[in-house]
Write an enzyme that holds these catalytic residues in place. Sequence first.
Site, PDB file in Angstrom:
ATOM      1  N   LYS A  59      -1.775   3.466  -9.602  1.00 20.91           N
ATOM      2  CA  LYS A  59      -2.520   2.377  -8.950  1.00 20.91           C
ATOM      3  C   LYS A  59      -2.924   1.450  -9.813  1.00 20.91           C
ATOM      4  CE  LYS A  59      -3.427   4.866  -4.883  1.00 20.91           C
ATOM      5  NZ  LYS A  59      -3.014   4.199  -3.458  1.00 20.91           N
ATOM      6  N   ARG A  89       1.567  11.007   3.009  1.00 24.36           N
ATOM      7  CA  ARG A  89       2.406  11.619   4.155  1.00 24.36           C
ATOM      8  C   ARG A  89       3.208  12.644   3.875  1.00 24.36           C
ATOM      9  NH1 ARG A  89       5.164   5.879   2.913  1.00 24.36           N
ATOM     10  NH2 ARG A  89       2.919   5.520   2.871  1.00 24.36           N
TER      11      ARG A  89
END
Length: 468
Positions: free
Chosen positions: A245, A319
Amino acid sequence: MFEIKNSKKDIKNSNCVYFIETKKDISVLDYLKLDKKIITKIEEKLKEEKSEFINFFLWNKDFENIYIFIYNKSDKKSLVDFVSESSRKLPKNFTFFLQNDKNLSVILKSIFLSNYSFDRYKSEKIEKNYTVVVDKKYNHLIQVELELINNICLARDLWETPSNDLYPESFTKLVKATKFKNTKIKVLSAKQIEKKGLWLIHAVWKWSVHKPNIVIFERIIDKKLPTVGLVWKWVTFDTGWIQVKPWNSMHEMKWDMWGAACVFATMKELDNKDLNVNIVAAIGLAENHISGEAYKPSDIITAYNKKTVDIIHTDAEWRLVMADVMSYISDKYKLDNLMTVATLTGACMVALGFRYAWVMWNDEKMISKILKNSEKSEERYNRLPFDDYFVSKTKGNIADLENLNTGVYAGSTMWAAFLSNFCDNDEKYTHLDIAGPALNGYEPVWYMNKWNTGFWVDSLSTLFQELK
């Protein structure tokens, strides 16, 4: 602290709050023996075609100030806008005097949720005392609303808690310590996750010091009734692994567990409610850290349902967690419907901003109900189109699936399309992307504060109480 009292005599050292719409309502202030100038001022404001929030200092032994919401229907500003915006000016110690049950839900949520704050880690804490004084005949209605408000605040508290205190094991401990009357809690440990072959969630965990868990909430009313499966992610901190990130948003990654905070709060809210469906809610709990054992782009991992997934991007981890949990409850329970919810994508916020969440996929009855409820709620949803084209673009070249497709651009739809591959028994499927309103970084929206909104607990608990 939210309290209900049935007598004005029980209130000491507070500030009083009233909601007034008509001249007749002013009579409720008689016992305060207000100066005639104050009454005249209120009457003058009622004649104006706008809503106004006013306050006066009181020379009263029990009340320091009086705050009055004067609401005029002719004003373009909606009731929830007016009360929420004004409520943020209230002190942290107040007593709201409720005369009747008119607009009860909107007023209470607006007043109390707009005044939410989180100071657990402050050395100097502000004492908060919020009280409702009401006739006994309204006690039950008020109690129902305050329970909902408290559960929304629970989700907000979890959202604010840092990952050094809130991680998979500590959250599991919190759930197990919570007293449920009608909901059964099951937990899959890290060893069970490995033994059962949930390799996607295992890969996401690999190898944080905090081991993963799957927590399952079973609210089984009657096995003859339809069963809805609900799946959320809880990544207590998301570094992104090798595809790390950006530094200036890394501190926000403690918030990657918002969906799970909401399901815990929602299942608490539904525990004592009358339902006509069974609910199996499952949360995949994991934490990811950059390490020599972390998975890499181009790794291929086998899911619980034996489908292989080519890792195109390591930061598309949520996911993977949700996919394994979906497969697991699809396998272990006879589900009629399957719903996934997450703070999924920036694409959702680009399209809808911070006031709407996406709803999509093929459960027409469920989606229609969500959209219809949205029309009369402050938790708003909009529908995103989809078709089999998006599912086809989740297929891989050298594995069954890829966890990212960079060509289609429709991020929110593509990630729901990926998850649809894990409805292993062709359950009717609904996906909600609540990123915008849940992670609202722009400005307060109605009674949902900036950042910490509590979005989803109210609308979904309402939905499940109406399902048949």
